[in-house]
Motif scaffolding. Structure first.
Motif, PDB file in Angstrom:
ATOM      1  N   TYR A   1       0.823  -1.203   0.000  1.00 34.72           N
ATOM      2  CA  TYR A   1       0.000   0.000   0.000  1.00 34.72           C
ATOM      3  C   TYR A   1       0.859   1.255   0.000  1.00 34.72           C
ATOM      4  N   GLY A   2       2.003   1.207   0.632  1.00 32.69           N
ATOM      5  CA  GLY A   2       2.917   2.348   0.587  1.00 32.69           C
ATOM      6  C   GLY A   2       3.414   2.607  -0.820  1.00 32.69           C
ATOM      7  N   LEU A   3       3.743   1.541  -1.522  1.00 33.13           N
ATOM      8  CA  LEU A   3       4.174   1.671  -2.908  1.00 33.13           C
ATOM      9  C   LEU A   3       3.050   2.226  -3.766  1.00 33.13           C
ATOM     10  N   ALA A   4       1.856   1.711  -3.578  1.00 34.02           N
ATOM     11  CA  ALA A   4       0.716   2.195  -4.362  1.00 34.02           C
ATOM     12  C   ALA A   4       0.469   3.680  -4.119  1.00 34.02           C
ATOM     13  N   GLN A   5       0.631   4.112  -2.889  1.00 31.62           N
ATOM     14  CA  GLN A   5       0.426   5.529  -2.567  1.00 31.62           C
ATOM     15  C   GLN A   5       1.532   6.412  -3.143  1.00 31.62           C
ATOM     16  N   ALA A   6       2.730   5.863  -3.286  1.00 29.07           N
ATOM     17  CA  ALA A   6       3.868   6.641  -3.766  1.00 29.07           C
ATOM     18  C   ALA A   6       3.849   6.836  -5.282  1.00 29.07           C
ATOM     19  N   LEU A   7       3.152   5.966  -5.994  1.00 32.46           N
ATOM     20  CA  LEU A   7       3.121   6.063  -7.447  1.00 32.46           C
ATOM     21  C   LEU A   7       2.134   7.126  -7.897  1.00 32.46           C
ATOM     22  N   PRO A   8       2.456   7.832  -8.954  1.00 30.71           N
ATOM     23  CA  PRO A   8       1.507   8.835  -9.452  1.00 30.71           C
ATOM     24  C   PRO A   8       0.298   8.153 -10.082  1.00 30.71           C
ATOM     25  N   ALA A   9      -0.836   8.810  -9.974  1.00 32.89           N
ATOM     26  CA  ALA A   9      -2.048   8.287 -10.594  1.00 32.89           C
ATOM     27  C   ALA A   9      -1.902   8.361 -12.107  1.00 32.89           C
ATOM     28  N   ALA A  10      -2.432   7.377 -12.776  1.00 32.56           N
ATOM     29  CA  ALA A  10      -2.361   7.357 -14.234  1.00 32.56           C
ATOM     30  C   ALA A  10      -3.677   6.840 -14.794  1.00 32.56           C
ATOM     31  N   ASP A  11      -4.104   7.442 -15.870  1.00 29.11           N
ATOM     32  CA  ASP A  11      -5.311   6.956 -16.540  1.00 29.11           C
ATOM     33  C   ASP A  11      -4.934   5.780 -17.431  1.00 29.11           C
ATOM     34  N   PRO A  12      -5.809   4.784 -17.507  1.00 37.55           N
ATOM     35  CA  PRO A  12      -5.525   3.642 -18.383  1.00 37.55           C
ATOM     36  C   PRO A  12      -5.637   4.075 -19.848  1.00 37.55           C
ATOM     37  N   PRO A  13      -5.025   3.315 -20.722  1.00 37.87           N
ATOM     38  CA  PRO A  13      -5.156   3.622 -22.152  1.00 37.87           C
ATOM     39  C   PRO A  13      -6.617   3.552 -22.593  1.00 37.87           C
ATOM     40  N   PRO A  14      -6.965   4.290 -23.651  1.00 32.17           N
ATOM     41  CA  PRO A  14      -8.353   4.247 -24.129  1.00 32.17           C
ATOM     42  C   PRO A  14      -8.797   2.811 -24.431  1.00 32.17           C
ATOM     43  N   GLY A  15     -10.017   2.493 -24.059  1.00 38.46           N
ATOM     44  CA  GLY A  15     -10.586   1.188 -24.332  1.00 38.46           C
ATOM     45  C   GLY A  15     -10.319   0.137 -23.274  1.00 38.46           C
ATOM     46  N   THR A  16      -9.513   0.462 -22.267  1.00 41.24           N
ATOM     47  CA  THR A  16      -9.159  -0.529 -21.243  1.00 41.24           C
ATOM     48  C   THR A  16     -10.390  -1.020 -20.500  1.00 41.24           C
ATOM     49  N   TRP A  17     -11.207  -0.094 -20.017  1.00 37.74           N
ATOM     50  CA  TRP A  17     -12.378  -0.496 -19.225  1.00 37.74           C
ATOM     51  C   TRP A  17     -13.356  -1.299 -20.063  1.00 37.74           C
ATOM     52  N   GLU A  18     -13.506  -0.947 -21.330  1.00 38.41           N
ATOM     53  CA  GLU A  18     -14.393  -1.701 -22.208  1.00 38.41           C
ATOM     54  C   GLU A  18     -13.901  -3.137 -22.386  1.00 38.41           C
ATOM     55  N   ARG A  19     -12.585  -3.317 -22.536  1.00 42.46           N
ATOM     56  CA  ARG A  19     -12.025  -4.668 -22.673  1.00 42.46           C
ATOM     57  C   ARG A  19     -12.219  -5.467 -21.387  1.00 42.46           C
ATOM     58  N   ILE A  20     -12.062  -4.826 -20.257  1.00 41.98           N
ATOM     59  CA  ILE A  20     -12.273  -5.516 -18.980  1.00 41.98           C
ATOM     60  C   ILE A  20     -13.733  -5.949 -18.862  1.00 41.98           C
ATOM     61  N   GLU A  21     -14.636  -5.059 -19.139  1.00 43.90           N
ATOM     62  CA  GLU A  21     -16.055  -5.396 -19.057  1.00 43.90           C
ATOM     63  C   GLU A  21     -16.420  -6.498 -20.035  1.00 43.90           C
ATOM     64  N   ALA A  22     -15.843  -6.483 -21.228  1.00 44.29           N
ATOM     65  CA  ALA A  22     -16.146  -7.512 -22.214  1.00 44.29           C
ATOM     66  C   ALA A  22     -15.706  -8.897 -21.731  1.00 44.29           C
ATOM     67  N   ARG A  23     -14.622  -8.967 -20.976  1.00 40.51           N
ATOM     68  CA  ARG A  23     -14.155 -10.253 -20.429  1.00 40.51           C
ATOM     69  C   ARG A  23     -15.084 -10.747 -19.337  1.00 40.51           C
ATOM     70  N   ARG A  24     -15.720  -9.855 -18.627  1.00 43.10           N
ATOM     71  CA  ARG A  24     -16.603 -10.243 -17.524  1.00 43.10           C
ATOM     72  C   ARG A  24     -17.957 -10.703 -18.034  1.00 43.10           C
ATOM     73  N   ALA A  25     -18.343 -10.239 -19.206  1.00 45.10           N
ATOM     74  CA  ALA A  25     -19.676 -10.601 -19.740  1.00 45.10           C
ATOM     75  C   ALA A  25     -19.722 -12.080 -20.081  1.00 45.10           C
ATOM     76  N   PRO A  26     -20.837 -12.742 -19.763  1.00 47.19           N
ATOM     77  CA  PRO A  26     -20.948 -14.183 -20.055  1.00 47.19           C
ATOM     78  C   PRO A  26     -21.065 -14.467 -21.539  1.00 47.19           C
TER      79      PRO A  26
END
Length: 72
Positions: free
Chosen positions: A47-72
């Motif tokens: 958690y210390g490492l996670a807090q020390a890293l700068p926030a970054a936005d995922p590349p475009p389309g990342t969330w859509e690909r994640i959701e597509a994998r979760r869909a049955p």
């Protein structure tokens, strides 16, 4: 578990164990203060490492690909 599961503790912290391994580690942790302390140290480091890293936005389309994998 008669010995300390030191090789499984990091996987436990990361939530990356198989269910059988997870159950064995949890049973051991219920009885072993030394391993509980090691898990706490590893969680603090993670958690210390996670807090020390700068926030970054995922590349475009990342969330859509994640959701597509979760869909049955």
């Amino acid at each position: 578990m008669t010995t300390h599961p030191t090789e499984l503790l990091a996987g436990h912290v990361l939530g990356d164990l198989e269910p059988r391994e997870q159950a064995a580690v949890e049973a051991h942790l219920a009885q072993c203060p030394a391993c509980r302390a090691e898990v706490a140290r590893q969680r603090d480091a993670l958690y210390g490492l996670a807090q020390a890293l700068p926030a970054a936005d995922p590349p475009p389309g990342t969330w859509e690909r994640i959701e597509a994998r979760r869909a049955p």
